[in-house]
Design an enzyme around this catalytic site. Structure first.
Site, PDB file in Angstrom:
ATOM      1  CE  LYS A  53      -4.362  -1.561   0.687  1.00  0.00           C
ATOM      2  NZ  LYS A  53      -5.556  -1.163  -0.070  1.00  0.00           N
ATOM      3  CB  SER A 304      -0.273  -8.112  -0.489  1.00  0.00           C
ATOM      4  OG  SER A 304      -0.963  -8.829   0.528  1.00  0.00           O
TER       5      SER A 304
END
Length: 318
Positions: A53, A304
């Site tokens: 992110k 991720s």
């Protein structure tokens, strides 16, 4: 969202690389031996915030500075990784970052957000209720409300997919977890910008399966709960803008159970000695589930993030 070009993504990469280097991707031999296919892992657990992110946070704040120069700060809702990325990027620009998380959120992710300069507010029973409170606080404090999905966020996130596809352009399939959707949309954007034929497969938890249900119904569906320990996947309703992209461009969406996710976390540790949070291990869990169909192929999995609380990870590793 407009279709991103390679130039769009490379310009975003230029901004990202002012803050962090490109992350690695490796074809781990023990994963190949275990699964019977070439397995490229994209290591977004190696960013400054421990998750992918941060890339979107950087590009979004560049855009905000250009288009809203009078903004005093931002407010957003998160389970942790999105909030860390925006706190880091906002502090670099001298802006306030107010981060709303659901009650009982990860203690260590909350600490990390504060460490990057964010002000953390706990509100609501889940992410979706925290989003509602963030919108209210934006009005109350005169802050810019950062949505969970935005073109500038996707543009930044797509830089990790560009790195992966440059290193391994002949992947048959890439598995990517779905929360609010910036990750899978970033992978789709990079694939299409490069003109590749790689299949993109989304992954959700069986306990937070709204994206899969919506994909199969071809209409947005909402679930009553999203009670998965993989908090990056804990969304009850797809973001419409993201759903419009992955519903049209993903090959399929796979759901994996809580124990499958936990097993993938263990496999990451034993086969690569990497730490994966639940959402970060979901893509590998899906590949393990579909290993027979992937036999002999070249497969990418997106790790991720690695932001899992110590107590949770200790319980998983056992």
């Amino acid at each position: 969202m407009h279709r991103l070009t390679r130039d769009d993504i490379e310009q975003a990469a230029h901004q990202v690389y002012q803050v962090m280097p490109a992350t690695a991707q490796y074809p781990w031999p023990l994963l190949a031996e275990r699964l019977g296919c070439t397995v490229w892992v994209k290591h977004e657990n190696h960013t400054p915030t421990g998750a992918f992110k941060v890339r979107g946070g950087i590009t979004f704040m560049h855009w905000l500075k250009r288009t809203h120069p009078s903004a005093r700060g931002i407010v957003t809702a998160t389970r942790g990784n999105h909030g860390q990325s925006l706190a880091l990027a906002a502090r670099a620009l001298g802006l306030r970052a107010l981060i709303v998380v659901p009650e009982g959120n990860s203690v260590e992710k909350n600490q990390a957000m504060r460490g990057f300069g964010g002000e953390v507010v706990e509100w609501g029973r889940d992410f979706d209720e925290a989003r509602e409170e963030a919108a209210r606080l934006a009005q109350t404090h005169g802050l810019y409300l950062v949505p969970p999905f935005h073109t500038e966020l996707v543009k930044g996130v797509a830089t990790y997919a560009l790195e992966l596809f440059k290193a391994a352009p002949d992947l048959d399939t890439v598995y990517v977890p779905i929360g609010c959707g910036s990750g899978i949309c970033g992978v789709i954007a990079a694939r299409d910008a490069l003109g590749l034929k790689t299949q993109v497969v989304g992954v959700v938890s069986t306990e937070a399966a709204a994206a899969k249900l919506s994909f199969e119904a071809r209409a947005i569906c909402e679930t009553a709960t999203a009670n998965t320990f993989a908090d990056g996947l804990a969304v009850r309703k797809p973001v419409p803008e993201a759903f419009a992209i992955y519903s049209a461009a993903a090959a399929r969406i796979v759901s994996v159970g809580e124990e499958q996710i936990a097993e993938a976390m263990r496999v990451y540790y034993t086969d690569t000695h990497n730490l994966a949070e639940g959402a970060g291990a979901a893509a590998l869990a899906a590949l393990i589930q579909e290993r027979d169909a992937m036999a002999g192929k070249r497969v990418g999995v997106i790790l991720s993030g690695g932001n899992v609380d110590r107590a949770v990870y200790a319980g998983v590793i056992g």
